[in-house]
Design an enzyme around this catalytic site. Sequence first.
Site, mmCIF file in Angstrom:
data_model
loop_
_atom_site.group_PDB
_atom_site.id
_atom_site.type_symbol
_atom_site.label_atom_id
_atom_site.label_comp_id
_atom_site.label_asym_id
_atom_site.label_seq_id
_atom_site.Cartn_x
_atom_site.Cartn_y
_atom_site.Cartn_z
ATOM 1 N N LYS A 259 0.861 -1.188 0.000
ATOM 2 C CA LYS A 259 0.000 0.000 0.000
ATOM 3 C C LYS A 259 0.902 1.244 0.000
ATOM 4 C CE LYS A 259 -4.479 1.075 1.986
ATOM 5 N NZ LYS A 259 -5.503 0.606 2.940
ATOM 6 N N GLU A 339 -19.072 -5.560 9.722
ATOM 7 C CA GLU A 339 -20.026 -4.793 10.537
ATOM 8 C C GLU A 339 -21.113 -5.689 11.149
ATOM 9 O OE1 GLU A 339 -18.909 -3.779 7.622
ATOM 10 O OE2 GLU A 339 -18.010 -1.824 8.010
ATOM 11 N N ARG A 367 -25.496 -2.112 6.769
ATOM 12 C CA ARG A 367 -25.201 -3.543 6.572
ATOM 13 C C ARG A 367 -25.551 -4.375 7.801
ATOM 14 N NH1 ARG A 367 -19.884 -5.125 3.377
ATOM 15 N NH2 ARG A 367 -21.243 -4.646 1.626
#
Length: 607
Positions: A259, A339, A367
Amino acid sequence: MTCQVARFPLVESISEPADLLGLPRERLGELAEQIRGFLVENVSRTGGHLGPNLGVVELSIALHRVFESPRDAIVFDTGHQSYAHKVLTGRWREFDSLRQEGGLSGYPCRNESEHDIVENSHASTALSYADGLAKAFELRAACDRRVVAVVGDGALTGGMAWEALNNIAAASHRPVVIVLNDNGRSYAPTVGALAEHLATLRTPPDPRAASDPVRTLFETLGLAYLGPIDGHDIDALEQGLRRAAAMRCAVVVHCVTRKGNGHSPAEQDEADCLHAVGPATGAKAKTTSWTEVFGAELLAAGAERDDLVCLTAAMLRPTGLHPFARRFPQRVFDVGLAEQHAVTSAAGLALGGLRPVVAIYSTFLNRGFDQVLMDIALHRLPVTFVLDRAGVTGADGPSHHGMWDSSLLPLVPGLRLAEPRDPRRLRELLRECLCVDDGPTALRYPKGAGGPDLPAVDHLDGVDLLRAAPGSAVLLIAAGSRAHACVRAADTLTARGIPVTVADPRWTAPLPPALAGLAARHALTLTVEDNVVTGGMGQRLAHLLVQRDPVPRLRCLALPARFLPHGDRGDILRRHGLDAAGIVDTVLRHLHPSHCHKRHRTPARST
Ligand SMILES: Cc1ncc(C[n+]2csc(CCOP(=O)(O)OP(=O)(O)O)c2C)c(N)n1
Ligand SMILES: CC(=O)[C@@H](O)[C@H](O)COP(=O)(O)O
Ligand SMILES: [Mg+2]
């Protein structure tokens, strides 16, 4: 006119993916470096996701050299890492408009390009799309079309990803190329057993050891596995992707990327590898951000009670939990990008006698709605949901606006919803939430800086009055941070001879009964909320008022029930009349002339 020397000539030479095949292989590395420099220069100026995109430059080049988009479907999970894809699909010219109103979206956007398939920036969906696309191509006998899903290691910790893998692996004859973009991080290093398994796979086996190669989790499920492949070696990537495509089955191509690769400020950023950077304005926010205020108050509360625990779904720092985590590391749980699990795990923590706080962006709690309803509320469990980024968020576009929670959560029996208007009320209301022991509570606040504290001038049965004009004909009821716009509008109207009362209920579900009585005493009531109109505070008040005779006159200022494109948060609120001028305009248009001591023509509104 001086001719502009192209800074990134290879970037500017790509108008469609086919142009990549015309590039000599030995120039692909140069192209990657130019894309990298182009992204650093542009995204540092406009703001956006830098670290994730720098990590997939070579991967994006290899993908578009091996697969033929849009005939082949390339689906990016979350989509925040699709900038190189956009450069390679002819959109480099538009990058100066990235994440700005009317400009390039920061995520795939179907209106922008036939190469963009999924616009939703909620993670862990790509494999489900891929499963459906592969089935469709099979049923339509479109066997020449291939399906590619690019999934991050973080997104792979989401439950949906495993629901999809369960289906894809069960029919592994159906070709799906699963490109695992494994940089070992979500924002922070990805957590959980899967992350540990991937780390094992990333580690080259000790040639001296006699042990067999590690059998991967994917192979155990019945998926083919290729890797690990150096995610910055274009030749190796192409070779792996071509091999995967030729296998004509469900196959995981494990690409190891970094990253922020190639940009030392990102590579050295231990927090999140410059996951997202703000637009280069230089201006520091003058008032503290909501997130910081929450984090500090939670830390203080955590020091007072040792039953307080917190949960995050891979967003510990973005939701402000890091001060608490530093002080009480045993009492913070990062469950990964999950979640639904976070909500029901919180239920378990509450059943075990603890006091959970789930810190989550408003849009991502969508969600976990069933889990809030059936795993928390049905059992009347004392869990507090702290919803950051509630309301219009702005540059992240339609799937990031947290504009639904104030309509969804009031559906939950026994749940109480608080909306602080300023940092001081955030501190107060968080404490009040933590004192509720017979059911769930939720607290919502917007992205960015909390405005200055807005003191009440009076109180009425739990409702704060921010302006209290005796005999006023107009009542403004503000939800949360809209209080500042309401007070400004009230002062403008008062100066024009229309005295206004401004009420802040603080708790918007269930609505304080005093609001109906207040409305009944005014010729016109306006509710103002940074949430969708359907099922919002205004409509819930209307339900109370229709039971009165006569029914008080009510207008609801809220967001329209449609997806709102990306843009500046303030501009979007203004466009929908949720700023002071919009409120004044609405009052002047709906207040009966008899209540306007000195009636003024409706001022032409600035757009
Ligand atoms: C359902 C959901 N929860 C949280 C987020 C916020 N989010 C955006 S990117 C990200 C990390 C994703 O990690 P990974 O999939 O590994 O991609 P990377 O950034 O490493 O390329 C998170 C948590 C989201 N987009 N969707
Ligand atoms: C891609 C994603 O879902 C997040 O990174 C999102 O960009 C959050 O943005 P802020 O934290 O800047 O609101
Ligand atoms: Mg990652």
